[in-house]
Design an enzyme around this catalytic site. Structure first.
Site, short mmCIF file in Angstrom:
data_model
loop_
_atom_site.label_atom_id
_atom_site.label_comp_id
_atom_site.label_asym_id
_atom_site.label_seq_id
_atom_site.Cartn_x
_atom_site.Cartn_y
_atom_site.Cartn_z
CG ASN A 149 -1.92 -1.15 1.18
OD1 ASN A 149 -2.92 -1.07 0.46
ND2 ASN A 149 -1.67 -2.22 1.93
CD GLU A 150 4.78 1.56 -2.74
OE1 GLU A 150 5.11 2.31 -1.79
OE2 GLU A 150 5.59 0.80 -3.31
#
Length: 639
Positions: A162-163
């Site tokens: 989850n950037e």
């Protein structure tokens, strides 16, 4: 009262944090919690549903779980696992796949049922991914959700993949990887260009549903992002900050990863301190940098307004404190890194005697010596010391394949022109071209190619050391076995490396040893090389008289510099010396322009080195010291 004191110390922290001495102790504690959960579920006849992470961080946790299974009978028959993520596209049998990682580090060594293992599928058609992700979520829900979720944290602040930009309610999905994440993975893939641009990841919203969430982080490399996640405002720019919304999360850190948290880095802001010489020096320098004043201009008001009233009261008046710290900094500066002959050395970082010292510079890679301390290297030689340099590894990993062909082509043309016979060279050339053309990402080179790459770097290192003023007999190539051995196995013995290092030290009997102390090296080679030196010196100190007069100095390289309060020897460089150092670095042509593994800094190594040393000089200037062109910094290690 103890509870109130802890709350005061941690008041900047927005979620629970537990700090252990080192990563091993922390990993054992986390593994014990997982084992307890599994046993409790077994007693109830229930499944333990675990969310698992990959990467270097959880490896010791998995090793301990394997040990508990083998030696203490911990069964995983009632365990179902869901991995956080997988690269896309990715074949499960690829060396870089998380299927391979999990099998190698955990699943192949325990009694878990294979049908209970769930890892995102990196082989799907793009059109099938949305349905697959919904099914992944459904399977977790049908089992009643995750009992335990293990997390690491990336330097972008990502959890799973989850950037930055991820939403707190996001579910399992296909994502695009941040450029920094891909750079960090480049070594595993043999270059960033081989790292997939996408991944399938469990979402932040899915992670939130776990009944217990443990995020682990080790080493100072993670300290900055840990501080943002724990003390910063919630933001999609740092997805890990969304964990502040959960009542079930705990950060488990080693001392290095926790080092930037307020209670450790600037404790005077949260509690009364026990003021000793180190704390006072750090605090006063921090205060000067915070209020942007030279040390000698700091006032009692500055102290009082920045959490240091206790120091002013106990150790004041503040001007006396300022003078003491200013003098300490001034005494770190020396133009004589080998000691100044016939001078009072009571206020100098190095001894005056003997006037001509035996010195050895250990360089983990063939260019660390000139990049990190090239100016000091040249000055030691210029000032007549008996300087040796030892290149600890071949550095053959960091050479472009094209250079191998170029050098073989040169050798072929050279032998042809002198009628030396070229059949074997031409055969090697053709074989090498075939290998490189078919080479897979991160595939280990043939022995011949590794040798050629090592020779390329050896030639460059010899040129650099000669430029610094060393005779050939003082240039040593250790080629420590661990470096190539580690390409084939992660279980590596260092005994022969230690023995080789002891033999070289016994030969030189140095008064000074310079070693790389940049443990933020993303490839880990610096730390391994340092540990080998330290063990060699420790063993020798038990029997060798010369070790009593041997000082170990640490330098840092192209990644991070020592903090000003840590520096014990500061060697100033003139503009001309900076140019000489630059030319020494230029001898390493294979590392110029674009090295194979540049890290997350796009600047060339010589630019990084100059910027780092000029920044250190600027900080000394701003604190009220002399204004130098550049400063190389060292810290003494008491072994």
């Amino acid at each position: 009262m103890a509870r109130l004191n802890l709350l005061e110390e941690t008041r900047f922290e927005k979620l629970p944090v537990t700090v252990y001495k080192n990563s091993k102790a922390a990993s054992l504690a986390v593994a014990a919690r997982i084992a307890t959960l599994i046993k409790e579920k077994q007693e109830k006849g229930e499944q333990a549903v675990l969310g698992l992470a990959t990467g270097a961080t959880p490896v010791q946790v998995y090793a301990e779980l394997v040990r508990l299974h083998r030696e203490e009978g911990l069964s995983f028959q009632n365990v179902t696992t869901f991995n956080l993520d997988e690269y896309y596209p990715m074949q499960p049998d690829s060396a870089q796949s998380y299927v391979t990682f999990m099998n190698k580090n955990l699943f192949d060594h325990i009694d878990i049922k294979r049908e209970n293992i769930n890892i995102p599928d990196g082989t799907l058609d793009l059109s099938d991914i949305p349905t697959y992700c919904m099914e992944y979520e459904r399977k977790i829900s049908e089992l009643g959700g995750l009992d335990f979720q293990l997390l690491g944290i990336g330097r972008t602040g990502h959890i799973g993949f989850n950037e930055p930009g991820s939403a707190p309610n996001s579910g399992t999905r296909l994502v695009t990887l941040d450029d920094l994440t891909r750079r960090d993975a480049s070594r595993d893939f043999g270059g960033k260009e081989n790292v997939p641009t996408k991944a399938i990841t469990m979402g932040i919203g899915t992670i939130f549903k776990a009944r217990e969430i443990i995020l682990m982080a080790w080493s100072p490399v993670k300290a900055e992002i840990v501080k943002k996640a724990v003390e910063g405002e919630m933001s999609s720019d740092v997805p890990a900050t969304f964990l502040q919304l959960s009542d079930n999360v705990e950060f488990v850190l080693d001392e290095g990863a926790a080092s930037e948290l307020t209670r450790f880095n600037t404790p005077w802001l949260v509690k009364d301190c026990v003021w000793n010489s180190k704390t006072i020096k750090k605090a006063v320098i921090w205060l000067a940098q915070t209020v942007k004043k030279p040390i000698l201009k700091l006032t009692e008001e500055d102290y009082n307004n920045h959490g240091m009233a206790q120091l002013a009261t106990e150790k004041g008046p503040v001007y006396n404190i300022n003078i003491d710290i200013f003098n300490q900094l001034q005494h770190t500066i020396t133009g004589w890194p080998g000691g100044k002959p016939n001078a009072d050395d009571s206020q100098r970082p190095e001894r005056a005697v003997p006037a001509r010292k035996n010195a050895i510079i250990f360089s983990p890679h063939p260019d660390d010596d000139v990049i990190s301390m090239g100016g000091t290297f040249i000055r030691l030689a210029d000032q007549g010391h008996n300087v040796h340099v030892a290149y600890q590894t071949s550095g053959n990993t960091a050479v472009w394949d094209d250079d191998v062909l170029r050098y073989i082509e040169f050798a072929t043309d050279f032998t042809k022109s002198l009628n030396l016979g070229t059949e074997k060279l031409e055969a090697l050339y053709n074989e090498t071209r075939r290998f490189i053309a078919a080479k897979k990402p991160n595939q280990i080179d043939t022995e011949e190619i590794r040798t050629i790459k090592g020779l390329i770097r050896k030639g460059e290192a010899i040129a650099g050391a000669r430029f610094a003023g060393l005779p050939d007999e003082n240039i040593h190539f250790q080629d420590l076995p661990f470096y190539d051995r580690g390409k084939f196995s992660k279980v590596v013995s260092y005994e022969d490396d230690i023995v080789k290092t002891m033999e070289l030290l016994q030969q030189i009997k140095p008064h000074q040893v310079f070693a790389a102390g940049d443990f933020a090296d993303p490839h880990g080679t610096h730390k391994v090389c340092f540990d080998i030196i330290l063990e060699a010196l420790t063993r020798l100190s038990k029997t060798e008289e010369w070790t009593k007069d041997c000082w170990l100095w640490l330098y840092r390289g192209a990644w991070h510099e020592f903090e000003i309060h840590e520096i014990e020897m500061a060697v100033p460089l003139s503009p001309q010396e900076v140019i000489r150092k630059r030319h020494a670095i230029f001898k390493h042509q294979s590392q110029k322009d674009l090295p194979v593994f540049p890290g997350d800094d796009a600047r060339e190594f010589w630019v990084r080195a100059e910027d780092r040393t000029s920044e250190t000089a600027r900080k000394y200037d701003e604190l009220g010291l002399a204004d130098y062109e550049a400063i190389e910094a060292f810290v003494r290690w008491k072994f």
